[in-house]
Design an enzyme around this catalytic site. Structure first.
Site, short mmCIF file in Angstrom:
data_model
loop_
_atom_site.label_atom_id
_atom_site.label_comp_id
_atom_site.label_asym_id
_atom_site.label_seq_id
_atom_site.Cartn_x
_atom_site.Cartn_y
_atom_site.Cartn_z
N THR A 1 15.20 -23.88 0.16
CA THR A 1 14.25 -22.77 0.01
C THR A 1 13.78 -22.58 -1.43
O THR A 1 12.59 -22.48 -1.70
CB THR A 1 14.88 -21.47 0.53
OG1 THR A 1 15.22 -21.65 1.90
CG2 THR A 1 13.92 -20.30 0.40
N LYS B 1 13.43 -13.04 1.70
CA LYS B 1 14.40 -13.63 0.78
C LYS B 1 13.96 -13.37 -0.66
O LYS B 1 12.80 -13.61 -1.01
CB LYS B 1 14.50 -15.14 1.00
CG LYS B 1 14.98 -15.55 2.38
CD LYS B 1 15.06 -17.07 2.48
CE LYS B 1 15.52 -17.52 3.85
NZ LYS B 1 15.61 -19.00 3.94
N ASP C 1 12.86 -20.07 9.40
CA ASP C 1 14.09 -20.64 8.86
C ASP C 1 15.32 -20.03 9.51
O ASP C 1 16.26 -20.74 9.88
CB ASP C 1 14.13 -20.43 7.36
CG ASP C 1 15.31 -21.14 6.70
OD1 ASP C 1 15.32 -22.39 6.69
OD2 ASP C 1 16.21 -20.45 6.19
N HIS D 1 17.91 -22.39 11.75
CA HIS D 1 19.34 -22.53 11.47
C HIS D 1 20.20 -22.07 12.65
O HIS D 1 21.16 -22.73 13.03
CB HIS D 1 19.72 -21.72 10.23
CG HIS D 1 19.35 -22.37 8.95
ND1 HIS D 1 19.90 -23.56 8.52
CD2 HIS D 1 18.47 -22.00 7.98
CE1 HIS D 1 19.37 -23.89 7.35
NE2 HIS D 1 18.50 -22.97 7.01
N ASP E 1 8.25 -24.39 2.53
CA ASP E 1 9.15 -24.80 1.45
C ASP E 1 9.94 -26.06 1.79
O ASP E 1 10.43 -26.75 0.92
CB ASP E 1 10.11 -23.67 1.11
CG ASP E 1 10.85 -23.13 2.33
OD1 ASP E 1 10.52 -23.49 3.47
OD2 ASP E 1 11.79 -22.33 2.13
N HIS E 2 10.06 -26.36 3.07
CA HIS E 2 10.76 -27.55 3.56
C HIS E 2 10.60 -27.59 5.07
O HIS E 2 10.08 -26.65 5.67
CB HIS E 2 12.25 -27.51 3.19
CG HIS E 2 12.96 -26.27 3.64
ND1 HIS E 2 13.31 -26.04 4.96
CD2 HIS E 2 13.37 -25.16 2.96
CE1 HIS E 2 13.90 -24.86 5.06
NE2 HIS E 2 13.93 -24.30 3.86
#
Length: 559
Positions: free
Chosen positions: A89, A171, A299, A303, A344-345
């Site tokens: 992140t 975040k 995200d 996860h 971000d990914h």
């Protein structure tokens, strides 16, 4: 927020690099000016969707009918790259509005280790000020001190203090890495409410949003709707002691933390962004503003539930609606804005479901790659132990490993050699290298899809911050422990973690789709060109992308 000591000279250099009026409506001389298709936008809306891989984008794009559908009418680059190996992140967010890779920005991971720290865990969080005694790696005093380069918002404020730089996210690292150092307003979710930097008071907009969320979480909420096109994903999959694949995000009353990890959190983040746009009157005068919105729930869902269950399908449907409401709110206010969206990914699904769906080689990381286990093996091999504390530090599995500072130079060299030899024999390891080997590599150039593993590592390596040994796992090896509630993760050098969509939109622009590989570090120079900023050569690692699908160009012309 005061500029730190390293940023002041950067800002001074930037100011000198700008030729002529910073935001003139007329183009500068032909040698350095854009060939504009429209005047500079008063507002840049920069959006990051955490863990929104190019794979998810391709899989679901036909179903988008809200905000993502609007972006599909603009400039679409479906094969963008977070080109570095540290696909996490913090590094990913740091590339988007700085235009620099982690090797240059200083943000090499979410957490790294400093064996010299007095903290027991030796961990440093990417967006903390560890010099503050109140800060810990898990409960940080949030700061941008580790970001070594300016963001687009920093650049604008250095040129015109009236420009506003605003960032919101679930975040703190999402907000800080997109906002940077000179942030007028920044908010992130602390599990119960949106908070801001230490020493700042939440504004009325944030207080109002927090009160609204408190009322919502107090009463809880039921299942979220499941679109018909999600039915194919609605199937239970056992993962360890859990079952995933059928959850619909019902939240019991009074569980604010659980509420904040559902699609409702993205909606709340967008609502706060709209409220801050009103409060600070973003995009409504001659000084251009930046509003960064990092949406984190993709995200969280990836996860906790993987990428191929009904949970992710619901999330992407909700995300599409949330973005639609955000765009509509700005439209209703008559704000002329240019939007950019990326991630971000990326990510990969849980091995248990991958094994059923054409990827039998996917597996979970072996316990023998835990950093403590590696340290014990190296100690047996070399006969060396640290005078106190562990021999090795690291997150375990893939990434950076640090050697204790309690060793002399000769023992340190033997430990590094032993770690490389031991890890190189592990079946799940694709490559292992020393810091010296990586530092000796030139910074990679050319198409990021063609880079070797070591080139990808080089792009996110910073000597003195990155580890003494860097290990990369083989494709399909997932470094996630299901006991902690995370059934899959990211952070690999493989393209399922590196490839992300990049989309630009502005009202009236001629759209295009360009499948050639580009990078997230291209976003900042592209937006700088829209704003008619003349930036000194070498300031960015990326390049300007011409996002006009017609004959005009949004990039500076060459001589």
């Amino acid at each position: 927020m005061r500029l730190n000591r390293f940023l002041r000279p950067i800002m001074a250099t930037l100011a000198l690099a700008v030729a002529g009026p910073a935001f003139a409506d007329e183009p500068a001389p032909a040698a350095a000016a854009p060939v504009p298709v429209s005047p500079p936008p008063p507002l840049i809306l920069a959006i990051s969707v955490d863990q929104f891989s190019a794979d998810l984008f391709a899989q679901y794009r036909e179903h988008f009918s809200g905000g993502l559908a609007r972006l599909l009418t603009g400039a679409v680059f479906p094969s963008g790259f977070q080109s570095h190996a540290a696909t996490e992140t913090c590094p990913g967010h740091s590339t988007i509005l700085t235009g620099t890779r982690p090797a240059r920005s200083g943000i090499v991971a979410n957490w790294w280790f400093d064996p010299k720290l007095t903290r027991a865990d030796k961990r440093v969080y990417c967006s903390e000020d560890e010099s503050d005694p109140a800060s810990t790696s898990e409960k940080p005093v949030v700061s941008a001190r580790h970001l070594k380069v300016p963001t687009l918002g920093d650049r604008l404020k250095a040129l015109d203090p009236k420009s506003r730089n605003v960032a919101v996210s679930a975040k703190d690292r999402g907000a800080v890495m997109m906002g940077g150092h000179a942030i007028d307003a920044a908010y992130w979710w602390n599990g119960a409410a949106f908070e801001t930097f230490k020493g700042r008071k939440a504004s009325l907009a944030a207080q109002t949003q927090n009160a609204r969320i408190a009322a919502l979480t107090a009463k809880g909420d039921g299942d979220l709707p499941v679109p018909a096109w999600c039915a194919v994903h609605d199937r239970a999959i056992p993962v360890g002691a859990r079952t995933v694949g059928t959850y619909r995000f019902a939240v019991p009353a009074g569980q604010a933390t659980a509420w904040g990890r559902t699609p409702r959190m993205d909606a709340a983040t967008a609502d706060l962004a709209i409220a801050l746009a009103d409060e600070l009157k973003l995009g409504r005068d001659a000084s251009p503003d930046v509003l960064s919105v990092s949406l984190s729930v993709t995200d969280f869902v990836g996860h906790a539930y993987g990428t191929e269950g009904v949970e992710m399908c619901i999330q992407l449907a909700q995300l599409d609606q949330t973005l639609g409401r955000l765009f509509a709110a700005l439209d209703e206010r008559g704000i002329d804005y240019a939007a950019a969206l990326t991630a971000d990914h990326g990510g990969i699904d849980a091995p248990e479901r991958l094994n059923e769906q054409g990827y039998p080689a996917a597996e979970r990381i072996s316990e023998e790659l835990d950093v403590d286990a590696v340290g014990e093996a190296v100690s047996r091999y070399t006969g060396i132990k640290a005078a106190s504390g562990p021999l090795l530090f690291g997150g375990g599995g893939s990434g950076d490993i640090y050697v204790s500072d309690k060793l002399g130079l000769a023992d340190r060299a033997r430990v590094i050699e032993g770690a490389v030899a031991h890890l190189g024999r592990r079946a799940q390891v694709a490559d292992v290298m020393t810091a010296e080997e990586v530092a000796a590599l030139p910074m990679p150039t050319g198409s990021p899809q063609d880079w070797t593993i070591r080139q990808r590592v080089r792009a996110s390596f910073l000597k003195g911050v990155s580890g003494d040994v860097i290990v990369m796992l083989k494709r399909g090896v997932v470094a996630a422990n299901t006991k902690g509630g995370s059934i899959t993760t990211h952070g690999s050098p493989w393209d399922y973690d590196r490839r992300v969509p990049i989309l630009f939109w502005r009202k009236g622009m001629t759209g295009l789709e360009q499948p050639a590989p580009v990078e997230t570090v291209d976003i900042a120079p592209t937006l700088a060109a829209l704003l008619r900023l003349t930036i000194a050569p070498g300031e960015f690692d990326g390049r300007c992308l011409d996002i006009d699908g017609g004959e005009g160009s949004t990039c500076p012309t060459a001589r």
